[in-house]
Write an enzyme that holds these catalytic residues in place. Structure first.
Site, PDB file in Angstrom:
ATOM      1  N   ARG A  98       0.843  -1.213   0.000  1.00 40.78           N
ATOM      2  CA  ARG A  98       0.000   0.000   0.000  1.00 40.78           C
ATOM      3  C   ARG A  98       0.871   1.254   0.000  1.00 40.78           C
ATOM      4  O   ARG A  98       0.491   2.273  -0.569  1.00 40.78           O
ATOM      5  CB  ARG A  98      -1.014  -0.001   1.143  1.00 40.78           C
ATOM      6  CG  ARG A  98      -0.433  -0.221   2.488  1.00 40.78           C
ATOM      7  CD  ARG A  98      -1.539  -0.481   3.516  1.00 40.78           C
ATOM      8  NE  ARG A  98      -0.946  -0.656   4.836  1.00 40.78           N
ATOM      9  CZ  ARG A  98      -1.378  -0.066   5.939  1.00 40.78           C
ATOM     10  NH1 ARG A  98      -2.409   0.745   5.894  1.00 40.78           N
ATOM     11  NH2 ARG A  98      -0.794  -0.282   7.083  1.00 40.78           N
ATOM     12  N   SER A 101      -4.833   4.596   5.332  1.00 42.46           N
ATOM     13  CA  SER A 101      -4.652   3.153   5.145  1.00 42.46           C
ATOM     14  C   SER A 101      -4.473   2.786   3.683  1.00 42.46           C
ATOM     15  O   SER A 101      -3.679   1.921   3.339  1.00 42.46           O
ATOM     16  CB  SER A 101      -5.870   2.385   5.688  1.00 42.46           C
ATOM     17  OG  SER A 101      -5.934   2.472   7.084  1.00 42.46           O
ATOM     18  N   GLU A 126     -19.459   5.311   0.727  1.00 40.62           N
ATOM     19  CA  GLU A 126     -18.835   4.681  -0.442  1.00 40.62           C
ATOM     20  C   GLU A 126     -19.718   4.735  -1.677  1.00 40.62           C
ATOM     21  O   GLU A 126     -19.227   4.810  -2.806  1.00 40.62           O
ATOM     22  CB  GLU A 126     -18.483   3.217  -0.125  1.00 40.62           C
ATOM     23  CG  GLU A 126     -17.420   3.051   0.966  1.00 40.62           C
ATOM     24  CD  GLU A 126     -17.979   3.221   2.378  1.00 40.62           C
ATOM     25  OE1 GLU A 126     -19.223   3.309   2.535  1.00 40.62           O
ATOM     26  OE2 GLU A 126     -17.184   3.299   3.330  1.00 40.62           O
ATOM     27  N   PHE A 147     -15.502  -2.795   1.066  1.00 36.70           N
ATOM     28  CA  PHE A 147     -16.524  -1.751   0.933  1.00 36.70           C
ATOM     29  C   PHE A 147     -16.626  -1.243  -0.504  1.00 36.70           C
ATOM     30  O   PHE A 147     -17.709  -0.896  -0.965  1.00 36.70           O
ATOM     31  CB  PHE A 147     -16.236  -0.616   1.922  1.00 36.70           C
ATOM     32  CG  PHE A 147     -16.020  -1.136   3.321  1.00 36.70           C
ATOM     33  CD1 PHE A 147     -16.924  -2.034   3.880  1.00 36.70           C
ATOM     34  CD2 PHE A 147     -14.908  -0.787   4.063  1.00 36.70           C
ATOM     35  CE1 PHE A 147     -16.723  -2.554   5.155  1.00 36.70           C
ATOM     36  CE2 PHE A 147     -14.694  -1.298   5.341  1.00 36.70           C
ATOM     37  CZ  PHE A 147     -15.608  -2.185   5.892  1.00 36.70           C
ATOM     38  N   ASP A 160      -9.160  -6.783  12.277  1.00 35.77           N
ATOM     39  CA  ASP A 160     -10.533  -6.251  12.228  1.00 35.77           C
ATOM     40  C   ASP A 160     -11.598  -7.325  12.042  1.00 35.77           C
ATOM     41  O   ASP A 160     -12.784  -7.060  12.230  1.00 35.77           O
ATOM     42  CB  ASP A 160     -10.647  -5.184  11.137  1.00 35.77           C
ATOM     43  CG  ASP A 160     -10.067  -3.852  11.610  1.00 35.77           C
ATOM     44  OD1 ASP A 160     -10.111  -3.592  12.831  1.00 35.77           O
ATOM     45  OD2 ASP A 160      -9.572  -3.089  10.774  1.00 35.77           O
ATOM     46  N   ARG A 197      -2.521  -5.509   2.532  1.00 30.03           N
ATOM     47  CA  ARG A 197      -1.978  -4.717   3.615  1.00 30.03           C
ATOM     48  C   ARG A 197      -0.641  -5.284   4.089  1.00 30.03           C
ATOM     49  O   ARG A 197       0.089  -4.628   4.841  1.00 30.03           O
ATOM     50  CB  ARG A 197      -2.991  -4.765   4.765  1.00 30.03           C
ATOM     51  CG  ARG A 197      -2.901  -3.667   5.778  1.00 30.03           C
ATOM     52  CD  ARG A 197      -4.002  -3.887   6.828  1.00 30.03           C
ATOM     53  NE  ARG A 197      -3.987  -2.855   7.843  1.00 30.03           N
ATOM     54  CZ  ARG A 197      -4.698  -1.741   7.776  1.00 30.03           C
ATOM     55  NH1 ARG A 197      -5.478  -1.514   6.731  1.00 30.03           N
ATOM     56  NH2 ARG A 197      -4.641  -0.857   8.749  1.00 30.03           N
TER      57      ARG A 197
END
Lengths: 318, 281
Positions: free
Chosen positions: A14, A41, A62, A87, A121, A171
């Site tokens: 990222r 992020s 979104e 999302f 998460d 990530r």
């Protein structure tokens, strides 16, 4: 992720992505970035800081973000839309289908933290189905880079492609991986390592796992070919059949559900010229929280060891 | 454009309504009600207000019109044909297999259509994106989006309303076709989003109101929307669903209904004779 840190040979995708997008924005004034309160992020924050007028913070909305990007694209901009993979493909699915894909709007959907890479998460923020969703939508191009070099290439390609692109960014750190015989670009599968008995198709972090498995299998007298498939769509079947005709069996591995992803794409391609095939992926289940990405990959069987077991079973050895 | 000759605009509005009926034809379902309630708004946009060039439909300086309540696209097809984007004779081919006139607007297929809409709730966001481009590129075009009143139940509308106010896009004009009917009945009895004008105002929009069938009043509202107060503008247009066809007015079954041969002829006759004109509420 956890093991020995070889700083030169690994990078955080990222971070690489954010820098590559900034570079693209420097070169091309048409590029704009949108984010839904995750720019720290997704790393769209580099564009936010350097080109504030070309960055649109859309708040945690979104659906509006994706459709606003359509308006920007239909009036000449090249919007890169950012959120977590879940999302951007899930919450905004219908905006992607109706407003992006149907009119072939030049919108780049960047899904960060795909798969289990947002390990802590839990299931709400992890994706098991993003590729399946995006593959089912006509006009969509899907890029899932296997290493930081391909992340940079993916940003260049996304900019060059006229039309919708879904780009998955992990990530977790990724190794730079050399290609034995590269495709013309990451739009074509690349031969990562030669082999004669079995072909392993992989992408994302799983390509490194496949190369590890190949070493182990070699010691057991099994010669595994590793083919990286970073572009999941379009994926002409000849590009798969090229690597399956001369082997006994096929394995696919992906950080995604076994339904609708790379495994499905390979089986669709080989349906008329079938080979015994083992599809390794998340077995129709949601994820969960863990203290590391590695733990989840091991828990759900997305490892080199799983590839070795599949290869032995397919070739009836061991 | 900017032709304030009301006889001219009224004649155009009749032609738009006639085009709607011809696009629906006989014994095929079509969205008569919403197309008729929007007909005068669409007429005022294409024949009075908007800067557009039918022979140069992708000119970057054109004003944009997005029909977020895309099922009413028949009114837009009629207006586009009357402007010369494509032949009027094409209207009856609407929804025929392979036709460039789809049941809902598709920009790839139909000259003059700006966005694919009809899955409700998305058009205002698309308009916002186009308005942001206009500002980034220092172009003075305006973006007009017609929303349905029942469409305002979509949550994305309010995301876009919030974002447009936050970004202070004064070149974005939403027009709510407030015909008080949803597909399955009367809004006040079915699902009422409440006081539309007060809600938009509370979200930071400048709110204007007009009779949506009085062309002079619509023209005044569109002109008033030009003033740059740093806010997006919402024009609340009071309309009658099915306006101009006696048996379809305020009749939910003509949200998407088929016309018999007799109804088709009656509708055309009423439109040509100007039935119901001048009795705006």
């Amino acid at each position: 992720m956890d093991g020995v840190k070889e700083m030169k040979s690994k990078a955080c995708p990222r971070e690489t992505y954010g820098r590559a997008l900034l570079k693209a924005a420097e070169e091309d004034r048409r590029i704009v970035a949108l984010d839904a309160d995750l720019s720290g992020s997704t790393m769209s924050c580099y564009v936010r800081r350097s080109y504030p007028a070309r960055y649109f913070e859309m708040g945690i909305g979104e659906q509006n973000m994706v459709a606003t990007a359509v308006g920007l694209a239909l009036s000449g901009k090249i919007p890169f839309v950012h959120s977590f993979s879940m999302f951007v493909t899930g919450r905004a699915f219908e905006q992607v289908r109706q407003s992006v894909a149907l009119p072939k709007a030049n919108v780049k959907l960047v899904g960060s933290s795909y798969g289990f890479s947002d390990f802590g998460d839990g299931a709400t923020h992890q994706t098991v189905e993003d590729v399946a969703i995006m593959r089912a939508i006509p006009n969509m191009t899907i890029l899932s880079p296997m290493d930081p070099g391909e992340v940079e290439e993916a940003v260049r390609l996304a900019r060059a492609i006229e039309g919708p692109v879904y780009l998955r960014i992990s990530r977790s750190e990724m190794e730079f991986l050399p290609k034995e015989i590269p495709g013309k670009s990451m739009l074509e599968p690349s031969l990562m390592a030669k082999g004669e008995d079995i072909t392993v198709f992989a992408n994302g972090l799983m390509t490194a796992e496949a190369l590890l498995a190949r070493e182990t299998l070699l010691e057991e007298g099994i010669s595994a070919r590793v083919v990286n498939v970073s572009c999941l769509k379009p994926l002409p079947k000849e590009m798969i059949l090229r690597w399956t005709g001369d082997v006994e069996a096929v394995i696919t591995i992906e950080e995604h559900s076994v339904i609708g992803g790379l495994g499905s794409a390979v089986l669709e391609a080989t349906a008329l010229e079938p080979k015994p095939t083992f599809v390794i992926g998340i077995d129709d289940a949601f994820g969960q929280s863990a203290w590391s990405h590695r733990e989840l990959l091991e828990h759900y069987g997305l490892t080199a060891a799983a590839i070795c077991r599949a290869a032995r079973a397919l070739l009836k050895r061991g | 454009m900017q032709n304030r000759d009301m006889d001219y605009l009224k004649a155009r509005a009749r032609q738009v309504r006639e085009g709607i009926v011809r696009a629906i034809g006989v014994n095929n379902k079509g969205h008569l009600g919403g197309s008729m309630s929007s007909a005068d708004l669409v007429t005022a946009l294409y024949f009075y207000k908007m800067r557009h060039w039918p022979d140069d439909p992708s000119n970057p300086d054109r004003d944009r019109f997005i029909f977020s309540k895309g099922h009413s696209v028949l009114a837009q097809y009629a207006a586009l044909a009357l402007c010369g984007y494509f032949p009027l004779q094409a209207l009856p081919s609407t929804k025929k297999l392979g036709s460039f006139l789809q049941g809902h607007p598709e920009r790839d297929r139909t000259p003059g259509v700006e966005a694919n809409t009809g899955s409700l709730g998305q058009g205002l966001s698309i308009g916002l994106g186009m308005a942001l481009t206009g500002r980034l590129d220092s172009r003075d075009y305006r973006v007009y989006v017609i929303l349905g009143d029942a469409e305002l139940a979509e949550g994305q509308i309010w995301e876009a309303v919030t974002a447009a106010a936050f970004y202070r896009v004064a070149n974005l004009v939403a027009i709510v076709d407030h015909n008080k009917l949803q597909a399955t009945g009367v809004i006040s009895e079915m699902y009422d989003v409440g006081e539309i004008g007060r809600k938009f105002a509370a979200f930071g929009w400048r709110v204007l109101e007009t009779d949506g069938h009085d062309l002079a009043s619509i023209a005044d509202a569109l002109d008033a929307a030009d003033e740059n107060t740093g806010q997006p503008v919402m024009i609340l247009a009071h309309t009658v669903k099915g306006k101009g066809v006696s048996f379809a007015e305020n009749e939910p079954s003509f949200h998407n209904g088929a016309l018999t041969a007799e109804q088709y002829e009656q509708a055309l006759g009423e439109i040509v004779s100007g039935w119901g004109e001048g009795n705006e509420k």
